[in-house]
Structures are given as structure tokens and as C-alpha cells.
Design a protein around this motif. Structure first.
Motif, PDB file in Angstrom:
ATOM      1  N   HIS A  39       0.920  -1.208  -0.085  1.00 16.56           N
ATOM      2  CA  HIS A  39       0.114   0.052  -0.011  1.00 16.56           C
ATOM      3  C   HIS A  39       0.872   1.381  -0.053  1.00 16.56           C
ATOM      4  O   HIS A  39       1.934   1.134   0.086  1.00 16.56           O
ATOM      5  CB  HIS A  39      -1.031   0.036   1.052  1.00 16.56           C
ATOM      6  CG  HIS A  39      -2.032  -1.098   1.177  1.00 16.56           C
ATOM      7  ND1 HIS A  39      -2.873  -1.294   0.247  1.00 16.56           N
ATOM      8  CD2 HIS A  39      -1.967  -2.241   2.103  1.00 16.56           C
ATOM      9  CE1 HIS A  39      -3.650  -2.751   0.512  1.00 16.56           C
ATOM     10  NE2 HIS A  39      -2.771  -3.051   1.543  1.00 16.56           N
TER      11      HIS A  39
ATOM     12  N   TRP B 219       1.172   3.795   2.029  1.00 10.19           N
ATOM     13  CA  TRP B 219       1.812   3.792   3.573  1.00 10.19           C
ATOM     14  C   TRP B 219       2.138   2.837   4.070  1.00 10.19           C
ATOM     15  O   TRP B 219       1.718   1.667   4.077  1.00 10.19           O
ATOM     16  CB  TRP B 219       0.743   4.828   4.397  1.00 10.19           C
ATOM     17  CG  TRP B 219       0.559   5.976   3.951  1.00 10.19           C
ATOM     18  CD1 TRP B 219       1.045   6.941   2.845  1.00 10.19           C
ATOM     19  CD2 TRP B 219      -0.702   6.954   4.379  1.00 10.19           C
ATOM     20  NE1 TRP B 219       0.760   8.318   3.079  1.00 10.19           N
ATOM     21  CE2 TRP B 219      -0.409   8.398   4.009  1.00 10.19           C
ATOM     22  CE3 TRP B 219      -1.688   6.778   5.427  1.00 10.19           C
ATOM     23  CZ2 TRP B 219      -1.226   9.163   4.110  1.00 10.19           C
ATOM     24  CZ3 TRP B 219      -2.625   7.709   5.833  1.00 10.19           C
ATOM     25  CH2 TRP B 219      -2.207   9.114   5.042  1.00 10.19           C
TER      26      TRP B 219
ATOM     27  N   SER C 217      -2.832   2.973   6.985  1.00 13.73           N
ATOM     28  CA  SER C 217      -3.502   2.836   5.788  1.00 13.73           C
ATOM     29  C   SER C 217      -4.990   2.709   6.205  1.00 13.73           C
ATOM     30  O   SER C 217      -6.128   2.867   5.459  1.00 13.73           O
ATOM     31  CB  SER C 217      -3.181   1.699   4.928  1.00 13.73           C
ATOM     32  OG  SER C 217      -1.781   1.963   4.394  1.00 13.73           O
TER      33      SER C 217
END
Length: 211
Positions: A39, A41, A48
Motif C-alpha cells: 500500500h 503508506w 492505511s
């Protein structure tokens, strides 16, 4: 097995809090680490998924590691240094920036991302930890009971990279390496007959063994 693109001591798939803790612990002990995240982050649920950490009321007193304590205090320090707080809030030892009731440390996810990046920075600068971002595991090879390599695919460009490691840690949120490595596992609820629990239902669990 074809030659891997990267060779490392420890591969940690998933850069949530558990994955980051594993990577830092391994690097502290002299290992070379490849850490991966699908993802945008790092930080998993804390970032996230925007889930405040630790709902239990004693977290400020006991039951956490020194590194996790440093993360919590690092988040508070960002607010004290950079945000327009009242003097009373800034001086509060257990500052709760969001003033939420569900956690003693409600905060913006992006603040936690910055603190986690700062914790990783010394190791990344020396090459002790290498972070592969926006990649997810798509296949793996095994050697007996050991995971020999994991192939990761970019979720942005589609390119593959294969990482071979002496040790592999599945730190994904959903145990994504389990089916890829042929590891035996079960999901769901244990029955009261198995656990002896007086409750109607028991917590969901995942039981794993070696591949």
C-alpha cells in the motif's frame, strides 16, 4: 529455481507495525533485511486503515516494548513541536491529539507514517534495511520446510522482483504467503468443545504450520 533478483538474510513481507518491528529487530542484530509493502503508506492498520492504536486503558503504564513506546511518544512529539496546541495540551504527558475515547492516542495517520519512516531512516541509509514499496507477493518457492524465495509484483507497473532469503516473515495483514508457500492453515472459529470457553463464540484464529 532461477537466480533471484535480490538476496538477503531476512525478508519481511508486509510493513505494518509487526513487519516494521521484525525488520528493525533483525537489523539491530546485524541482519540484512528486505521489507516490502503493497500500500502507499507503511504502518498497516495504524496508517492505511486509520485505526487508532491500543484501546486498552493501561497502555501508558505497562505491557509494551521500548520501541513501541518510542513510536507513541514520537507521534506526540510531532504534535507538540509542529501543531498549534494550547499550553495545557502541550504539557500533558499523555497527550491525545484527537481527544478520542476509543484510544489514548488518536492521531492523523500521516503523522504515524512520518514517525515510522524516521525510525527506519538510519537503517535504510546504511543499507541494512531495504524497503520495496507498492509490491505484493504473487508466488514463492520452498526448500523442504523453508521458504526459499518470494516473487513480488509491482501494483503500479506490474514488474516482478524475486527475493531469496535465509528467513522469511509473513507480516501481511491477511497471511498472503500461506497459500503461496503451501503452508497448512485453518481459518474460522474454534468450537467451545475444543476450547472449553463459556462464551457463545470464541475469537477467530489462524493456526499455521511449516510448509
Amino acid at each position: 529455481m532461477t537466480s533471484p533478483d535480490l538476496q538477503t538474510d531476512v525478508l519481511v513481507v508486509g510493513a505494518g507495525l509487526g513487519g516494521i518491528a521484525a525488520a528493525l529487530a533483525a537489523a539491530d542484530r546485524g541482519a540484512r533485511v528486505v521489507l516490502t509493502e503493497e500500500h502507499p503508506w507503511i504502518g498497516g492498520q495504524l496508517t492505511s486503515q486509520a485505526v487508532p492504536p491500543d484501546e486498552h486503558p493501561w497502555v501508558e503504564r505497562f505491557g509494551v516494548t521500548a520501541r513501541y513506546r518510542a513510536l507513541r511518544e514520537g507521534i506526540r512529539d510531532v504534535y507538540r513541536r509542529r501543531y498549534p496546541l494550547t499550553d495545557g495540551a502541550r504539557d500533558r504527558a499523555e497527550l491525545n491529539p484527537g481527544a478520542g475515547w476509543v484510544s489514548k492516542l488518536c492521531h492523523e495517520p500521516r503523522v504515524a507514517v512520518g514517525v515510522l519512516e524516521e525510525m527506519l531512516a538510519p537503517y535504510r541509509s546504511t543499507g541494512r534495511i531495504r524497503l520495496l514499496e507498492r509490491v505484493r507477493p504473487v508466488s514463492a518457492t520452498t526448500d523442504g520446510d523453508r521458504v526459499a524465495s518470494v516473487t513480488l509484483r509491482s501494483v503500479v507497473g506490474g514488474e516482478d522482483v524475486t527475493v531469496a532469503a535465509a528467513y522469511t516473515v509473513d507480516a501481511t495483514e491477511t497471511g498472503e504467503l500461506l497459500p503461496l508457500t503451501g503452508t497448512e492453515y485453518v481459518t474460522g472459529f474454534e468450537s467451545r468443545h475444543e476450547t472449553g470457553s463459556p462464551a457463545r463464540r470464541t475469537r477467530p484464529s489462524r493456526t499455521t504450520s511449516r510448509p
